[in-house]
Motif scaffolding. Sequence first.
Motif, PDB file in Angstrom:
ATOM      1  N   TYR A 107      37.473  63.314 -34.915  1.00 30.96           N
ATOM      2  CA  TYR A 107      37.256  62.463 -33.777  1.00 30.96           C
ATOM      3  C   TYR A 107      36.311  63.173 -32.827  1.00 30.96           C
ATOM      4  N   TYR A 108      36.642  64.256 -32.155  1.00 35.62           N
ATOM      5  CA  TYR A 108      35.919  65.056 -31.094  1.00 35.62           C
ATOM      6  C   TYR A 108      34.437  65.329 -31.786  1.00 35.62           C
ATOM      7  N   GLY A 113      28.514  64.206 -32.187  1.00 30.22           N
ATOM      8  CA  GLY A 113      27.485  63.878 -33.077  1.00 30.22           C
ATOM      9  C   GLY A 113      26.922  62.576 -32.845  1.00 30.22           C
ATOM     10  N   LEU A 114      27.699  61.525 -32.794  1.00 32.20           N
ATOM     11  CA  LEU A 114      27.302  60.115 -32.389  1.00 32.20           C
ATOM     12  C   LEU A 114      26.693  60.119 -31.258  1.00 32.20           C
ATOM     13  N   SER A 115      27.027  60.548 -30.178  1.00 29.44           N
ATOM     14  CA  SER A 115      26.695  60.448 -28.925  1.00 29.44           C
ATOM     15  C   SER A 115      25.060  60.720 -28.965  1.00 29.44           C
ATOM     16  N   GLN A 116      24.911  61.656 -29.835  1.00 25.78           N
ATOM     17  CA  GLN A 116      23.208  62.102 -29.761  1.00 25.78           C
ATOM     18  C   GLN A 116      22.194  61.314 -30.455  1.00 25.78           C
ATOM     19  N   PHE A 289      37.403  67.679 -23.985  1.00 26.86           N
ATOM     20  CA  PHE A 289      36.069  68.028 -24.617  1.00 26.86           C
ATOM     21  C   PHE A 289      35.514  66.395 -24.753  1.00 26.86           C
ATOM     22  N   GLY A 290      36.447  65.715 -25.208  1.00 28.13           N
ATOM     23  CA  GLY A 290      35.953  64.319 -25.419  1.00 28.13           C
ATOM     24  C   GLY A 290      35.748  63.634 -24.224  1.00 28.13           C
ATOM     25  N   ALA A 291      36.481  63.823 -23.036  1.00 29.83           N
ATOM     26  CA  ALA A 291      36.199  63.127 -21.874  1.00 29.83           C
ATOM     27  C   ALA A 291      34.569  63.636 -21.354  1.00 29.83           C
TER      28      ALA A 291
END
Length: 430
Positions: A107-108, A113-116, A289-291
């Motif tokens: 998930y993290y 990766g998807l945020s990029q 990290f996710g936050a």
Amino acid sequence: MKLLIASWGDFENWREVKYRFGEEVSVGPSTLPILQKAIKPDWTVIVLSETLGKDFSSLEALREELRSRVQEFLERIGAGREVDVLIVPGIGKFGHGTFEGSAMDVYYYALHGLSQVIPLEGELEVHFDITHGLNYITFLVHRALRELLGVRTLLSETRFRAYNSDPFVPKLSSELGINVIEDIQVEPHPLTGRLPGLDGYIIPYLTEKKVLGELKRELDTFKLIRSEKRKLEAWVGSVVLGLPLLFAEDFPEVEPIEEAVDELMDTWEGHVEVSEKSVRRKLAFGEGFGALVKLAFQVKALGKFKLTLPPSIDDLYRISQEVFRGANRERANVELGKIEDRAIAYASSGVFPDWMPLRDFLGFERANKEISPRNFLAHAGLEANVTEVKMERWEAGDVRREARKHTFLRYSQEARRRVEEMTANALGGV
């Protein structure tokens, strides 16, 4: 823009199948060609597990060998050039090797990766194909996608569609239809939570707990959290609670947040142990990290609202109108309207006061000087005891328009810490 994301499993063992999607028909081992033909995406992202890798000489070699095989497969099925491959860290014991670590790292890692690759501006259609996906990986990628799309929808419309084919039954399945299993207009969903304490960013998993203490001393990420946690939480609160002045004053710089994310990613990868037929991930990502990943994504999504300080009433109206919704927008507009009306009255009398407390600006001689969280939030953060106002003289023009442009707000230096603490504490009740 259209973005197609597909979750894949062991692609080299897929059978040739006839797929139908609407009027389109395709024969091959994957749904990707027919979906690309029907959807016509501007970009495609394939997500698959590192557990498919076979070169255990190093972590980089493991990924590159797998990436090379995927590229060969994509060329064979005619998937086109506009394709990214996101390899996520899976777990399990297989004939070719063992992969140990936290399942939540999928998930993290996918979130980062998807945020990029998710575009931040303009209307977007995201198409997610789960036909060939592995169970927990597909579930966690779906979660990461939906969370990021909720943030980017604060300003730009986003549609989300998910697909899955009919089940394949050997000797019985002659044609598989591709079904739409989710089709929604994504609702805006800003960040709502506080940042965790120092233990929540990277976690010892297959190593001694003392490693975390060493990392806390060495990594710049923890210096950032120690020094900026309250301010970052206050900005998160300003978005979800509808506080335009705090939104403007505490708008974060995105570079330190991204540097922290990169440092945590490098640290995590530096503790991945690769040996013959074995991958051991000795650290795991934590919720912090996710936050940070989502916080950086939200800061960039709202980047056009980063203002030169102090902001004018006009600036704060714009934030209220374009960022806030519902009761938050209405409350902020009402409070700004009160200040605006008073500024018009001052200007009409030829008075243009320098910085002064809002309670004096509004003529609240007998106002209660106690600063309460409830009152602060009820007034969209424009509480009379913590806010200061200044007006600039203008030469000519419509008095209402000019009052908006030439009346400025700020929080008093003495009240700033209290303002940030009240907002951060309020996140627990969101």
